[in-house]
Design a protein around this motif. Structure first.
Motif, PDB file in Angstrom:
ATOM      1  N   GLU A  52     -10.599   2.166 -13.391  1.00 55.84           N
ATOM      2  CA  GLU A  52     -11.699   1.677 -14.221  1.00 55.84           C
ATOM      3  C   GLU A  52     -11.216   1.376 -15.636  1.00 55.84           C
ATOM      4  O   GLU A  52     -10.131   1.796 -16.055  1.00 55.84           O
ATOM      5  N   LYS A  53     -12.015   0.637 -16.386  1.00 59.28           N
ATOM      6  CA  LYS A  53     -11.681   0.324 -17.780  1.00 59.28           C
ATOM      7  C   LYS A  53     -11.792   1.598 -18.616  1.00 59.28           C
ATOM      8  O   LYS A  53     -12.825   2.276 -18.587  1.00 59.28           O
ATOM      9  N   PRO A  54     -10.755   1.953 -19.370  1.00 58.30           N
ATOM     10  CA  PRO A  54     -10.789   3.222 -20.105  1.00 58.30           C
ATOM     11  C   PRO A  54     -11.656   3.168 -21.360  1.00 58.30           C
ATOM     12  O   PRO A  54     -11.821   2.111 -21.975  1.00 58.30           O
ATOM     13  N   THR A  55     -12.195   4.308 -21.726  1.00 59.44           N
ATOM     14  CA  THR A  55     -12.867   4.475 -23.018  1.00 59.44           C
ATOM     15  C   THR A  55     -11.791   4.674 -24.081  1.00 59.44           C
ATOM     16  O   THR A  55     -10.886   5.493 -23.902  1.00 59.44           O
ATOM     17  N   GLU A  56     -11.887   3.939 -25.173  1.00 60.06           N
ATOM     18  CA  GLU A  56     -10.864   4.048 -26.221  1.00 60.06           C
ATOM     19  C   GLU A  56     -11.221   5.155 -27.201  1.00 60.06           C
ATOM     20  O   GLU A  56     -12.301   5.180 -27.774  1.00 60.06           O
ATOM     21  N   LEU A  57     -10.273   6.076 -27.402  1.00 63.85           N
ATOM     22  CA  LEU A  57     -10.436   7.184 -28.326  1.00 63.85           C
ATOM     23  C   LEU A  57      -9.854   6.828 -29.689  1.00 63.85           C
ATOM     24  O   LEU A  57      -9.048   5.907 -29.813  1.00 63.85           O
ATOM     25  N   GLN A  58     -10.245   7.576 -30.704  1.00 63.52           N
ATOM     26  CA  GLN A  58      -9.725   7.354 -32.057  1.00 63.52           C
ATOM     27  C   GLN A  58      -8.235   7.683 -32.118  1.00 63.52           C
ATOM     28  O   GLN A  58      -7.737   8.504 -31.331  1.00 63.52           O
ATOM     29  N   PRO A  59      -7.478   7.074 -33.033  1.00 64.59           N
ATOM     30  CA  PRO A  59      -6.030   7.306 -33.098  1.00 64.59           C
ATOM     31  C   PRO A  59      -5.642   8.771 -33.253  1.00 64.59           C
ATOM     32  O   PRO A  59      -4.568   9.181 -32.801  1.00 64.59           O
ATOM     33  N   TRP A  60      -6.488   9.559 -33.902  1.00 66.77           N
ATOM     34  CA  TRP A  60      -6.172  10.950 -34.193  1.00 66.77           C
ATOM     35  C   TRP A  60      -6.719  11.922 -33.139  1.00 66.77           C
ATOM     36  O   TRP A  60      -6.664  13.134 -33.317  1.00 66.77           O
ATOM     37  N   ASP A  61      -7.227  11.399 -32.045  1.00 67.64           N
ATOM     38  CA  ASP A  61      -7.717  12.277 -30.984  1.00 67.64           C
ATOM     39  C   ASP A  61      -6.574  13.152 -30.465  1.00 67.64           C
ATOM     40  O   ASP A  61      -5.437  12.684 -30.345  1.00 67.64           O
ATOM     41  N   ASP A  87     -16.767  15.090 -25.306  1.00 70.74           N
ATOM     42  CA  ASP A  87     -16.626  13.640 -25.478  1.00 70.74           C
ATOM     43  C   ASP A  87     -15.798  12.987 -24.381  1.00 70.74           C
ATOM     44  O   ASP A  87     -15.613  11.766 -24.393  1.00 70.74           O
ATOM     45  N   LYS A  88     -15.303  13.781 -23.430  1.00 74.09           N
ATOM     46  CA  LYS A  88     -14.447  13.219 -22.365  1.00 74.09           C
ATOM     47  C   LYS A  88     -14.922  13.710 -21.000  1.00 74.09           C
ATOM     48  O   LYS A  88     -14.326  14.622 -20.415  1.00 74.09           O
ATOM     49  N   PRO A  89     -15.976  13.145 -20.462  1.00 76.63           N
ATOM     50  CA  PRO A  89     -16.440  13.546 -19.127  1.00 76.63           C
ATOM     51  C   PRO A  89     -15.322  13.412 -18.095  1.00 76.63           C
ATOM     52  O   PRO A  89     -14.486  12.516 -18.173  1.00 76.63           O
ATOM     53  N   TYR A  90     -15.331  14.329 -17.128  1.00 76.09           N
ATOM     54  CA  TYR A  90     -14.320  14.311 -16.071  1.00 76.09           C
ATOM     55  C   TYR A  90     -14.470  13.082 -15.174  1.00 76.09           C
ATOM     56  O   TYR A  90     -15.521  12.463 -15.079  1.00 76.09           O
ATOM     57  N   ASN A  91     -13.349  12.755 -14.512  1.00 76.58           N
ATOM     58  CA  ASN A  91     -13.280  11.649 -13.552  1.00 76.58           C
ATOM     59  C   ASN A  91     -13.515  10.290 -14.198  1.00 76.58           C
ATOM     60  O   ASN A  91     -14.058   9.374 -13.578  1.00 76.58           O
ATOM     61  N   HIS A  92     -13.084  10.187 -15.445  1.00 80.53           N
ATOM     62  CA  HIS A  92     -13.093   8.918 -16.168  1.00 80.53           C
ATOM     63  C   HIS A  92     -11.765   8.780 -16.907  1.00 80.53           C
ATOM     64  O   HIS A  92     -11.044   9.769 -17.109  1.00 80.53           O
ATOM     65  N   THR A  93     -11.460   7.554 -17.310  1.00 82.89           N
ATOM     66  CA  THR A  93     -10.184   7.300 -17.978  1.00 82.89           C
ATOM     67  C   THR A  93     -10.369   7.047 -19.466  1.00 82.89           C
ATOM     68  O   THR A  93     -11.425   6.605 -19.920  1.00 82.89           O
ATOM     69  N   TYR A  94      -9.258   7.298 -20.207  1.00 83.60           N
ATOM     70  CA  TYR A  94      -9.291   7.193 -21.665  1.00 83.60           C
ATOM     71  C   TYR A  94      -7.975   6.609 -22.175  1.00 83.60           C
ATOM     72  O   TYR A  94      -6.897   6.926 -21.668  1.00 83.60           O
TER      73      TYR A  94
END
Length: 444
Positions: A429-438, A271-278
């Motif tokens: 870049e604009k980050p992908t938002e993960l769930q609070p419990w990630d 669920d977290k491809p490399y070279n991207h932000t979260y």
């Protein structure tokens, strides 16, 4: 189809144990010495001697004592290293962890209130509300959270705002503060659900924050607004700097542009491809402050960035799962230090991604990388400054094998100048938002 364990199965299991020729000797060893001592591999200790080709001199280690402030200690220690060298301060100099602790508790209270108000329309049984109420606040944190505090409140020397009993042993403070926050959550949810006007809700929250401030001031001490910094340097020459504020002290004595330091993670999950932000929903402390943001990279890149920063003479804040495969007394973090799989003849292997996905691992502790041993340009082991005092490990320092870093290290903080252009662009870049419990939202 549900099937209970039968007597036939139990007899078969027992027969299998008794048939193994090693059963008696293993049972004697484990029942007498415990699992880890019986499974310890002495060769792993020999293979990880605390000698490093790059070894920064960072002085004595600090001690967070009975508190969960490792992330603060690690961050302030990375800054202290440069301050101490630049101004020739004595080896015992520290920045005040209690000062950032005070403001973190205060800001986390406000952050909690804001999230309670935002989720007031959800049932108490909803996962997000349950997540908030399970731990309204705690000692732990992330790199971006200490940045948010420093950008707003600055820092002070420990001599100006020393440790309090409740900062060094925070259990009682946390129990009391979480009781107060849950009690206030009852009031805030009722106000929202009864249709109270925004002004009324804000007035109620303001009164709650006043009580929180009073509680913290009486527990930790009143944080300084203006102070003098008096010290003797390592040559015993006297210095007095008067009329400082926490922010002017930071600007003069630390002076880092914190926007240049970014969180880099290694999370090899699908669920977290490399070279991207979260980013992580509901993770933070200062409302309106710097958000928690991670750049995910492959482990080889992760290590290369840390080596670049160490090679430039700057230590590295980093976060790990400080549970598996460690020896506190020896100060060793190494895969294979405990060989439980061989001891019990069971397969305990999981990939790093599987451990994250199935709740077996997450970041639990932050420390400082102060060295690395390079052989033919490749890292074999790393030097770690911990914050558990100088009575464990090598005067408080640990040795981390490179394999252990691959498996259990999740985060490093790197100055942008050491990132290649493509990763700087990826971070922006604009980050992908993960769930609070990630698991990437875990607090060190």
């Amino acid at each position: 189809m549900t099937k209970a364990i039968s007597q036939t199965q139990l007899k078969s299991y027992c027969k299998d144990v008794q048939a193994r020729p090693s059963t008696a000797v293993i049972r004697r060893a484990v029942t007498k010495n415990g699992i880890y001592a019986s499974a310890q591999d002495a060769q792993t200790i020999i293979d990880n001697t605390p000698i490093f080709s790059i070894d920064l001199d960072t002085g004595k280690v600090a001690n967070q004592k009975q508190s969960g402030r490792c992330w603060m200690f690690a961050a302030l220690n990375t800054m202290r290293h440069e301050v101490k060298d630049l101004f020739k301060l004595p080896d015992g100099f520290e920045l005040s962890q209690n000062y950032t602790f005070f403001w973190d508790k205060f800001e986390k209270a406000n952050y909690f209130y804001e999230n309670i108000i935002k989720t007031a329309d959800k049932a108490l049984s909803s996962r997000k509300v349950s997540f908030l109420l399970q731990t309204p606040q705690q000692d732990g944190g992330q790199w971006d959270m200490i940045v948010a505090l420093i950008e707003k409140y600055g820092v002070v020397p420990q001599s100006v705002y020393p440790e309090a009993q409740a900062s060094s042993a925070s259990r009682e403070l946390n129990i009391t503060l979480n009781l107060k926050l849950r009690k206030d959550a009852v009031t805030l949810r009722k106000l929202v659900n009864d249709g109270a006007k925004t002004d009324a809700i804000e007035a109620a929250k303001d009164a709650m924050l006043q009580e929180i401030y009073r509680f913290l001031s009486l527990t930790l001490g009143e944080p300084p607004v203006k102070f003098d910094f008096e010290y003797r340097d390592d040559k015993q020459e006297y210095h007095l700097d008067q009329g400082l504020t926490p922010k002017s002290f930071y600007d003069k004595y630390v002076g880092w542009d914190l926007s240049e330091y970014v969180s880099v993670i290694n999370a090899p999950t699908e669920d977290k491809p490399y070279n991207h932000t979260y980013s992580v929903e509901m993770l933070g402390n200062v409302v309106g402050g710097r958000e928690v943001k991670h750049l995910n990279v492959e482990i080889a890149t992760f290590k290369e960035l840390a080596i670049k920063q160490l090679s430039a003479g700057q230590s590295v804040w980093f976060g790990v799962d400080m549970g598996p495969q460690i020896e506190r007394d020896n100060g060793l973090m190494a895969t294979g230090i405990h060989r439980e799989d061989e001891l019990f003849d069971i397969d305990l292997s999981m990939t790093k991604a599987e451990r994250l996905d199935y709740g077996e691992s997450l970041m639990t502790h932050a420390m400082v990388l102060t060295g690395v041993d390079l052989v033919d340009g490749k890292p074999t082991k790393w030097k770690v400054e911990n914050s558990w005092g100088d009575k464990i490990g090598n005067k408080g320092y640990f040795t981390m094998s490179d394999d252990w870093m691959s498996e259990y290290c999740y985060q490093v903080v790197i100055k942008k100048e050491f990132l290649p252009a493509n990763l700087v662009a990826a971070y922006d870049e604009k980050p992908t938002e993960l769930q609070p419990w990630d698991p990437m939202g875990a607090l060190a």
